[in-house]
Design an enzyme around this catalytic site. Structure first.
Site, PDB file in Angstrom:
ATOM      1  N   GLY A   2      -9.931  51.898  41.433  1.00 41.38           N
ATOM      2  CA  GLY A   2      -8.643  52.291  40.929  1.00 41.38           C
ATOM      3  C   GLY A   2      -7.487  52.727  41.719  1.00 41.38           C
ATOM      4  N   THR A   3      -7.253  51.553  42.694  1.00 45.26           N
ATOM      5  CA  THR A   3      -6.134  51.686  43.630  1.00 45.26           C
ATOM      6  C   THR A   3      -5.402  50.431  43.726  1.00 45.26           C
ATOM      7  OG1 THR A   3      -5.334  52.622  45.587  1.00 45.26           O
ATOM      8  CG2 THR A   3      -7.301  51.383  45.307  1.00 45.26           C
TER       9      THR A   3
ATOM     10  N   HIS B  41      -4.478  62.556  51.193  1.00 41.91           N
ATOM     11  CA  HIS B  41      -3.508  62.821  50.606  1.00 41.91           C
ATOM     12  C   HIS B  41      -3.248  64.211  50.349  1.00 41.91           C
ATOM     13  CE1 HIS B  41      -2.136  58.656  50.135  1.00 41.91           C
ATOM     14  NE2 HIS B  41      -2.170  58.807  51.360  1.00 41.91           N
TER      15      HIS B  41
ATOM     16  N   ALA C 162     -13.121  52.099  35.228  1.00 42.74           N
ATOM     17  CA  ALA C 162     -14.058  52.641  36.331  1.00 42.74           C
ATOM     18  C   ALA C 162     -15.221  53.558  35.544  1.00 42.74           C
ATOM     19  CB  ALA C 162     -13.186  53.617  37.135  1.00 42.74           C
TER      20      ALA C 162
ATOM     21  N   ASN D  86      -6.245  60.640  45.882  1.00 44.79           N
ATOM     22  CA  ASN D  86      -6.055  61.641  44.972  1.00 44.79           C
ATOM     23  C   ASN D  86      -6.108  63.196  45.205  1.00 44.79           C
ATOM     24  OD1 ASN D  86      -6.076  59.285  43.405  1.00 44.79           O
ATOM     25  ND2 ASN D  86      -8.061  59.673  42.413  1.00 44.79           N
TER      26      ASN D  86
ATOM     27  N   ASP E 112      -6.010  65.592  42.976  1.00 44.82           N
ATOM     28  CA  ASP E 112      -6.521  66.331  41.978  1.00 44.82           C
ATOM     29  C   ASP E 112      -7.912  67.195  41.729  1.00 44.82           C
ATOM     30  OD1 ASP E 112      -7.459  63.015  40.306  1.00 44.82           O
ATOM     31  OD2 ASP E 112      -8.621  64.341  41.471  1.00 44.82           O
TER      32      ASP E 112
ATOM     33  N   CYS F 145       2.740  77.961  53.530  1.00 43.04           N
ATOM     34  CA  CYS F 145       4.108  78.404  53.968  1.00 43.04           C
ATOM     35  C   CYS F 145       4.610  77.788  54.919  1.00 43.04           C
ATOM     36  CB  CYS F 145       4.050  79.973  54.347  1.00 43.04           C
ATOM     37  SG  CYS F 145       5.666  80.421  55.079  1.00 43.04           S
TER      38      CYS F 145
HETATM   39  C1  BV8 Z   1       3.603  57.815  56.719  1.00 40.30           C
HETATM   40  C2  BV8 Z   1       0.374  62.509  47.469  1.00 40.30           C
HETATM   41  C3  BV8 Z   1       4.172  57.973  58.856  1.00 40.30           C
HETATM   42  C4  BV8 Z   1       1.300  63.348  46.920  1.00 40.30           C
HETATM   43  C5  BV8 Z   1       1.074  60.226  47.831  1.00 40.30           C
HETATM   44  C6  BV8 Z   1       3.669  50.200  55.972  1.00 40.30           C
HETATM   45  C7  BV8 Z   1       3.862  49.435  54.938  1.00 40.30           C
HETATM   46  C8  BV8 Z   1       4.768  49.628  53.907  1.00 40.30           C
HETATM   47  C9  BV8 Z   1       5.034  51.085  53.487  1.00 40.30           C
HETATM   48  C10 BV8 Z   1       4.656  51.999  54.791  1.00 40.30           C
HETATM   49  C11 BV8 Z   1       3.789  51.604  55.741  1.00 40.30           C
HETATM   50  N1  BV8 Z   1       3.524  52.771  56.323  1.00 40.30           N
HETATM   51  C12 BV8 Z   1       4.143  53.971  55.661  1.00 40.30           C
HETATM   52  C13 BV8 Z   1       4.787  53.238  54.670  1.00 40.30           C
HETATM   53  C14 BV8 Z   1       5.602  54.216  53.788  1.00 40.30           C
HETATM   54  C15 BV8 Z   1       4.705  54.955  52.798  1.00 40.30           C
HETATM   55  C16 BV8 Z   1       4.201  53.998  51.895  1.00 40.30           C
HETATM   56  O1  BV8 Z   1       3.052  53.491  51.943  1.00 40.30           O
HETATM   57  N2  BV8 Z   1       5.020  53.371  50.892  1.00 40.30           N
HETATM   58  C17 BV8 Z   1       4.317  52.465  49.993  1.00 40.30           C
HETATM   59  C18 BV8 Z   1       4.984  52.904  48.702  1.00 40.30           C
HETATM   60  C19 BV8 Z   1       4.869  51.139  50.004  1.00 40.30           C
HETATM   61  N3  BV8 Z   1       3.694  55.646  53.319  1.00 40.30           N
HETATM   62  C20 BV8 Z   1       3.970  57.140  53.774  1.00 40.30           C
HETATM   63  O2  BV8 Z   1       5.032  57.658  53.429  1.00 40.30           O
HETATM   64  C21 BV8 Z   1       2.711  57.716  54.406  1.00 40.30           C
HETATM   65  N4  BV8 Z   1       3.223  58.452  55.145  1.00 40.30           N
HETATM   66  O3  BV8 Z   1       3.731  56.812  56.381  1.00 40.30           O
HETATM   67  O4  BV8 Z   1       4.015  58.761  57.599  1.00 40.30           O
HETATM   68  C22 BV8 Z   1       5.616  58.234  59.255  1.00 40.30           C
HETATM   69  C23 BV8 Z   1       5.883  59.455  59.486  1.00 40.30           C
HETATM   70  C24 BV8 Z   1       7.006  59.774  59.652  1.00 40.30           C
HETATM   71  C25 BV8 Z   1       8.002  58.467  59.682  1.00 40.30           C
HETATM   72  C26 BV8 Z   1       7.802  57.256  59.203  1.00 40.30           C
HETATM   73  C27 BV8 Z   1       6.383  57.104  58.917  1.00 40.30           C
HETATM   74  C28 BV8 Z   1       2.508  59.025  53.405  1.00 40.30           C
HETATM   75  C29 BV8 Z   1       1.993  58.201  52.064  1.00 40.30           C
HETATM   76  C30 BV8 Z   1       1.343  59.486  50.962  1.00 40.30           C
HETATM   77  C31 BV8 Z   1       2.443  59.879  49.852  1.00 40.30           C
HETATM   78  N5  BV8 Z   1       1.666  60.750  49.361  1.00 40.30           N
HETATM   79  N6  BV8 Z   1       0.505  61.212  47.138  1.00 40.30           N
HETATM   80  C32 BV8 Z   1       1.510  63.365  45.332  1.00 40.30           C
HETATM   81  O5  BV8 Z   1       0.497  62.715  44.711  1.00 40.30           O
HETATM   82  O6  BV8 Z   1       2.305  63.854  44.648  1.00 40.30           O
HETATM   83  S1  BV8 Z   1       0.741  58.779  47.533  1.00 40.30           S
HETATM   84  C33 BV8 Z   1       0.100  58.664  45.913  1.00 40.30           C
HETATM   85  O7  BV8 Z   1       0.621  57.361  45.359  1.00 40.30           O
HETATM   86  C34 BV8 Z   1      -1.308  58.609  45.743  1.00 40.30           C
HETATM   87  O8  BV8 Z   1      -1.867  59.556  46.558  1.00 40.30           O
HETATM   88  C35 BV8 Z   1      -1.718  57.069  46.036  1.00 40.30           C
HETATM   89  O9  BV8 Z   1      -1.763  57.185  47.474  1.00 40.30           O
HETATM   90  C36 BV8 Z   1      -0.467  56.532  45.708  1.00 40.30           C
HETATM   91  C37 BV8 Z   1      -0.881  55.842  44.237  1.00 40.30           C
HETATM   92  O10 BV8 Z   1      -1.478  54.812  44.380  1.00 40.30           O
HETATM   93  P1  BV8 Z   1      -2.830  54.647  43.406  1.00 40.30           P
HETATM   94  O11 BV8 Z   1      -3.781  55.880  43.706  1.00 40.30           O
HETATM   95  O12 BV8 Z   1      -3.156  53.007  43.859  1.00 40.30           O
HETATM   96  O13 BV8 Z   1      -2.419  54.514  41.951  1.00 40.30           O
HETATM   97  P2  BV8 Z   1      -1.442  53.458  41.295  1.00 40.30           P
HETATM   98  O14 BV8 Z   1      -0.875  54.536  39.984  1.00 40.30           O
HETATM   99  O15 BV8 Z   1      -0.570  52.933  41.929  1.00 40.30           O
HETATM  100  O16 BV8 Z   1      -2.226  52.294  40.774  1.00 40.30           O
HETATM  101  C38 BV8 Z   1      -3.432  52.768  39.829  1.00 40.30           C
HETATM  102  C39 BV8 Z   1      -4.399  51.786  39.954  1.00 40.30           C
HETATM  103  O17 BV8 Z   1      -5.607  52.034  39.276  1.00 40.30           O
HETATM  104  C40 BV8 Z   1      -3.928  50.320  39.432  1.00 40.30           C
HETATM  105  O18 BV8 Z   1      -4.456  49.416  40.356  1.00 40.30           O
HETATM  106  C41 BV8 Z   1      -4.426  50.374  38.037  1.00 40.30           C
HETATM  107  O19 BV8 Z   1      -4.759  48.726  37.556  1.00 40.30           O
HETATM  108  C42 BV8 Z   1      -5.951  50.998  38.350  1.00 40.30           C
HETATM  109  N7  BV8 Z   1      -6.515  51.647  36.939  1.00 40.30           N
HETATM  110  C43 BV8 Z   1      -5.726  52.084  36.115  1.00 40.30           C
HETATM  111  N8  BV8 Z   1      -6.550  52.809  35.111  1.00 40.30           N
HETATM  112  C44 BV8 Z   1      -7.979  52.220  35.463  1.00 40.30           C
HETATM  113  C45 BV8 Z   1      -7.668  51.535  36.791  1.00 40.30           C
HETATM  114  N9  BV8 Z   1      -8.871  51.211  37.472  1.00 40.30           N
HETATM  115  C46 BV8 Z   1     -10.120  51.569  37.032  1.00 40.30           C
HETATM  116  N10 BV8 Z   1     -10.330  52.031  35.982  1.00 40.30           N
HETATM  117  C47 BV8 Z   1      -9.167  52.830  35.111  1.00 40.30           C
HETATM  118  N11 BV8 Z   1      -9.354  53.373  33.937  1.00 40.30           N
HETATM  119 ZN    ZN Z   2       5.162  82.629  55.649  1.00 42.06          ZN
END
Ligand code: BV8
Ligand code: ZN
Length: 244
Positions: free
Chosen positions: A188-189, A121, A232, A104, A106, A129
């Site tokens: 929560g992920t 992240h 959570a 997160n 946040d 910049c």
């Molecule tokens: C990279 C910041 C190297 C910005 C974020 C391997 C396999 C597949 C894909 C890839 C791989 N390696 C790389 C990739 C690509 C990609 C990736 O992982 N894609 C995914 C979608 C498949 N990864 C990247 O691009 C990473 N960088 O690999 O660089 C590289 C470099 C050059 C060239 C090639 C490679 C960078 C990834 C980071 C992106 N930035 N955030 C912003 O926030 O704006 S990711 C962002 O989304 C969050 O930070 C978090 O990581 C993700 C969200 O996921 P969750 O947190 O799990 O949230 P979600 O909403 O999905 O789920 C919520 C969960 O909570 C659910 O399970 C729900 O049931 C539960 N829940 C809901 N309410 C509650 C609860 N649980 C408890 N209590 C509640 N009340």
């Molecule tokens: Zn500058």
């Protein structure tokens, strides 16, 4: 909640733990009012991550991306840490070491009082910049609506966008915490974003006891030693109420 949540084995393991890691995602902040990414009213249902949370999108339309993050920051500023963030902070001096590894941006773990927080992240409160790397907090100068540094370069939020590398020192330190911990909570992920999610399996392979807290089953559930399905903000305080 008069039913006890914990079986004796899980209770023992947590009570005897020296080091505990909390690996968290958007779900831990849902009860604070911050929309998740993939949930029912998730951010990604309306907007495409590749359209906003990546560098090329920023270069193509910096105003759109910048305003989207200001919008999210406004929501975050009107939110408070919830009981899940708070209990993690409260127990940090009840165990030898309690650390948070979060996806997160946040800042709510810090606002709740957690001292050891690894932001895989980035953090929406920080900006820099893209030309001279000057760091900015809230005071980013705007020039015709664009976040402009005094050097003329564009200023961006200090968050990790898709296709970008994670901050290596933060990632390495998080791996270390996962290797050394006795109990590893996954809160929560969905555990599908990499390389962040790989830290879960480093903990697993290092013998940590994996406890998942999520409202739904996830890709991680099969690897968890114990899964508590619920909110959570309700589950975590209850768990530590039964422990302490
Ligand atoms: C990279 C910041 C190297 C910005 C974020 C391997 C396999 C597949 C894909 C890839 C791989 N390696 C790389 C990739 C690509 C990609 C990736 O992982 N894609 C995914 C979608 C498949 N990864 C990247 O691009 C990473 N960088 O690999 O660089 C590289 C470099 C050059 C060239 C090639 C490679 C960078 C990834 C980071 C992106 N930035 N955030 C912003 O926030 O704006 S990711 C962002 O989304 C969050 O930070 C978090 O990581 C993700 C969200 O996921 P969750 O947190 O799990 O949230 P979600 O909403 O999905 O789920 C919520 C969960 O909570 C659910 O399970 C729900 O049931 C539960 N829940 C809901 N309410 C509650 C609860 N649980 C408890 N209590 C509640 N009340
Ligand atoms: Zn500058």
């Amino acid at each position: 909640m008069n039913t006890t949540l914990l079986d004796n084995k899980t209770k023992q393991i947590i009570q005897n733990a020296n080091s505990i890691v909390f690996f968290t995602g958007a779900g831990i902040s849902a009860e604070s009012g911050i929309p998740t990414f993939r949930g029912k009213d998730g951010i990604w249902n309306k907007l495409k991550p590749e359209e906003l949370a990546n560098f090329n999108a920023f270069l193509k339309n910096p105003k759109l991306v910048w305003e989207w993050y200001q919008h999210r920051k406004e929501i975050i500023h009107n939110c408070q840490p919830n009981p899940a963030h708070k209990i993690i902070a409260e127990i940090q001096n009840k165990f030898e070491r309690v650390s948070v590894v979060t996806q997160n941006i946040d800042n709510l773990h810090r606002r709740a009082g957690s001292k050891i927080v690894y932001e895989l992240h980035g953090n929406i409160e920080r900006n820099y910049c893209i030309d001279c790397n000057k760091q900015y907090g809230d005071n980013v100068p705007l020039k015709d609506g664009l976040p402009k540094c005094e050097c003329g370069g564009l200023v961006r939020p200090d968050v990790v966008w898709f296709g970008e590398y994670l901050p290596q020192e933060v990632f390495k330190a998080s791996e270390k915490e996962a290797e050394k911990c006795d109990v590893f909570f996954i809160v929560g992920t969905t555990g599908i974003v990499y390389p962040a999610a790989s830290i879960i399996y480093i903990a697993k392979n290092s013998g940590a006891y994996l406890i998942e807290v999520n409202t739904n089953a996830t890709d991680v559930s099969p690897s968890a030693d114990k899964s508590f399905f619920g909110k959570a903000g309700e589950m975590l305080p209850q768990i530590f109420l039964e422990i302490l």
